[in-house]
Design a protein around this motif. Structure first.
Motif, PDB file in Angstrom:
ATOM      1  N   ILE A  80       0.863  -1.176   0.000  1.00 46.49           N
ATOM      2  CA  ILE A  80       0.000   0.000   0.000  1.00 46.49           C
ATOM      3  C   ILE A  80       0.903   1.230   0.000  1.00 46.49           C
ATOM      4  CG2 ILE A  80      -1.778   1.281   1.249  1.00 46.49           C
ATOM      5  CD1 ILE A  80      -2.457  -1.442   2.633  1.00 46.49           C
ATOM      6  N   THR A  81       0.674   2.142  -0.937  1.00 46.56           N
ATOM      7  CA  THR A  81       1.443   3.381  -0.995  1.00 46.56           C
ATOM      8  C   THR A  81       0.473   4.546  -1.042  1.00 46.56           C
ATOM      9  OG1 THR A  81       3.181   2.258  -2.234  1.00 46.56           O
ATOM     10  CG2 THR A  81       3.209   4.657  -2.267  1.00 46.56           C
ATOM     11  N   GLY A  82       0.659   5.493  -0.150  1.00 47.18           N
ATOM     12  CA  GLY A  82      -0.186   6.689  -0.128  1.00 47.18           C
ATOM     13  C   GLY A  82       0.601   7.898  -0.608  1.00 47.18           C
ATOM     14  N   THR A 123       3.844  13.058  -3.759  1.00 48.89           N
ATOM     15  CA  THR A 123       4.907  12.699  -2.833  1.00 48.89           C
ATOM     16  C   THR A 123       4.411  11.538  -1.976  1.00 48.89           C
ATOM     17  OG1 THR A 123       5.621  14.997  -2.741  1.00 48.89           O
ATOM     18  CG2 THR A 123       6.377  13.560  -0.966  1.00 48.89           C
ATOM     19  N   VAL A 124       5.228  10.517  -1.831  1.00 50.11           N
ATOM     20  CA  VAL A 124       4.839   9.365  -1.011  1.00 50.11           C
ATOM     21  C   VAL A 124       4.808   9.793   0.448  1.00 50.11           C
ATOM     22  CG1 VAL A 124       5.484   7.049  -0.242  1.00 50.11           C
ATOM     23  CG2 VAL A 124       5.767   7.690  -2.647  1.00 50.11           C
ATOM     24  N   VAL A 125       3.649   9.650   1.078  1.00 55.16           N
ATOM     25  CA  VAL A 125       3.503  10.033   2.486  1.00 55.16           C
ATOM     26  C   VAL A 125       3.313   8.810   3.386  1.00 55.16           C
ATOM     27  CG1 VAL A 125       2.615  12.338   1.995  1.00 55.16           C
ATOM     28  CG2 VAL A 125       1.021  10.434   2.176  1.00 55.16           C
ATOM     29  N   MET A 126       3.094   7.652   2.770  1.00 54.78           N
ATOM     30  CA  MET A 126       2.905   6.430   3.539  1.00 54.78           C
ATOM     31  C   MET A 126       3.206   5.239   2.641  1.00 54.78           C
ATOM     32  SD  MET A 126      -0.576   4.609   4.674  1.00 54.78           S
ATOM     33  CE  MET A 126      -0.523   3.616   3.223  1.00 54.78           C
ATOM     34  N   LYS A 127       3.875   4.252   3.184  1.00 52.48           N
ATOM     35  CA  LYS A 127       4.108   3.016   2.447  1.00 52.48           C
ATOM     36  C   LYS A 127       4.086   1.874   3.438  1.00 52.48           C
ATOM     37  CE  LYS A 127       6.768   0.843  -1.065  1.00 52.48           C
ATOM     38  NZ  LYS A 127       7.441   1.081  -2.294  1.00 52.48           N
ATOM     39  N   GLN A 128       3.302   0.841   3.141  1.00 51.23           N
ATOM     40  CA  GLN A 128       3.186  -0.310   4.036  1.00 51.23           C
ATOM     41  C   GLN A 128       3.128  -1.569   3.193  1.00 51.23           C
ATOM     42  OE1 GLN A 128       2.873  -0.267   7.572  1.00 51.23           O
ATOM     43  NE2 GLN A 128       3.202  -2.439   7.337  1.00 51.23           N
TER      44      GLN A 128
END
Length: 63
Positions: free
Chosen positions: A24-26, A32-37
C-alpha cells in the motif's frame, strides 16, 4: 490555538486466499509518497481476524 482537522478515510478490501502479499502506498496531491506499508501473508491473516481456525467438534450430550 489553531484547530487541526483529522479527517480519515476508511478503505475496505476483499482479497482471495491466493493473495500472499500486499503493498500500500499513499501519496499526497503533489504525488509525494507520504505512507508506504507492505503486508505479508501473516499480516493479512492478522488483519482479517486470523486465517483458518480449527475448532473442536461439538459432541451431543447423552442423558
Amino acid at each position: 490555538m489553531e484547530e487541526k482537522k483529522n479527517e480519515k478515510r476508511v478503505l475496505s478490501i476483499e482479497l482471495d486466499d491466493e493473495v500472499k502479499k500486499v503493498s500500500i502506498t499513499g501519496t499526497d496531491s503533489d504525488e509525494t509518497v507520504v505512507m508506504k506499508q507492505e503486508l505479508s501473508e501473516e499480516d493479512l491473516d492478522q488483519a482479517s481476524g486470523g486465517s483458518k481456525i480449527l475448532l473442536p467438534r461439538c459432541r451431543k450430550h447423552q442423558y
